[in-house]
Design an enzyme around this catalytic site. Structure first.
Site, PDB file in Angstrom:
ATOM      1  CB  ALA A  38      -0.911  -0.011   1.218  1.00  0.00           C
ATOM      2  CB  THR A  39       0.427   4.531  -1.598  1.00  0.00           C
ATOM      3  OG1 THR A  39       0.139   3.839  -2.813  1.00  0.00           O
ATOM      4  CG2 THR A  39       1.300   5.729  -1.902  1.00  0.00           C
ATOM      5  CB  ALA A  40       3.631   4.796   3.160  1.00  0.00           C
TER       6      ALA A  40
END
Length: 263
Positions: A38-40
């Site tokens: 997932a994007t951070a």
């Protein structure tokens, strides 16, 4: 006897360079971060602070949202946001917490973020160099905090690390970095930094919502990480989505005006 392609030997051993100078397992670890993570995102602001924002992929309505932690507190003044294989990231976070406490007990002061980042990246690098059944960590970490100034680092599965003003990791990295390149300014303030981080995440999500985003920040004044309350997060998200809609309307109007001029 089965034929073994020449590349297979380099594919199976993490400590062996291929003829063109690559370590395939390290490249695969990077792909695990890109494809499965997932994007951070992280953004620093002028007055002295850092914000971390992460995408929360809750796959079932039966999961307790409070148990799905994506921003990990390392020490009061340092936090980490992972992308990739979360089980690997948890091991790195636990090691970082241990190193932070060892430093505090030894020297009687909070660990500098640069020291902690180097220790974690040394551990990552060791897993690309030594055999014995280990493999590279399939996780990247954004590590952020404040000592004398706000700092934001990206740690790569290879053990390399870089300091950034604004950065993203994970599956939506390219989209988020394009937004940072366009909108980030050196004199950005706290509210704008939080909105920019949320905008970068919202652009990578199909259906942006309060439940799909987690945000935390730290300032030079408090030197303690705080999670953004749900009510404030909803306010920021609504403002961001409204601005996005207005931009889309303006772009459509510009396109229509260009068509009219052509005709």
């Amino acid at each position: 006897m089965a034929f073994v392609p020449p590349q297979a030997g380099y594919d199976r051993a993490i400590t062996v360079f291929s003829p063109d100078g690559r370590l395939f397992q390290v490249n695969y670890a990077r792909e695990a971060v890109k494809r499965g993570g997932a994007t951070a995102v992280g953004v620093k602001w002028k007055e002295g602070g850092v914000v971390l924002a992460v995408e929360k992929r809750i796959t079932s309505k039966l999961i307790e949202p409070s148990s799905y932690e994506k921003i990990f507190l390392i020490d009061d003044h340092i936090a980490a946001a992972p992308s990739g294989i979360i089980a690997d990231a948890r091991v790195l976070v636990d090691r970082a917490r241990l190193e932070a406490q060892i430093y505090r007990l030894t020297y009687g002061e909070p660990v500098p973020l640069t020291v902690l980042v180097k220790k974690i990246c040394d551990l990552k690098q060791a897993h690309t160099q030594y055999g014995g059944g280990v493999r590279p960590f399939g996780a990247a970490l954004l590590m952020a905090g404040v000592n004398e100034k706000p700092e934001l680092f990206e740690t790569d599965p290879s053990g390399a690390y870089f300091e950034w003003k604004a950065v993203a990791i994970g599956s939506g990295r390219n989209t988020a970095m394009a937004i940072f390149e366009e909108h980030y300014k050196d004199d950005i303030g706290k509210d704008d930094a939080i909105k920019l981080a949320i905008l970068a995440l919202a652009k990578t999500l199909e259906e942006p919502s309060v439940d799909a985003i987690e945000v935390a920040y730290i300032t030079m004044e408090d030197k303690r990480w705080k999670k953004l309350p749900r009510e404030e997060l909803e306010k920021y998200l609504n403002e961001v989505l409204q601005e996005v809609k207005e931009e889309e309307v303006e772009e459509r109007e510009e396109d229509y005006s260009e068509l009219d001029q052509n005709y």
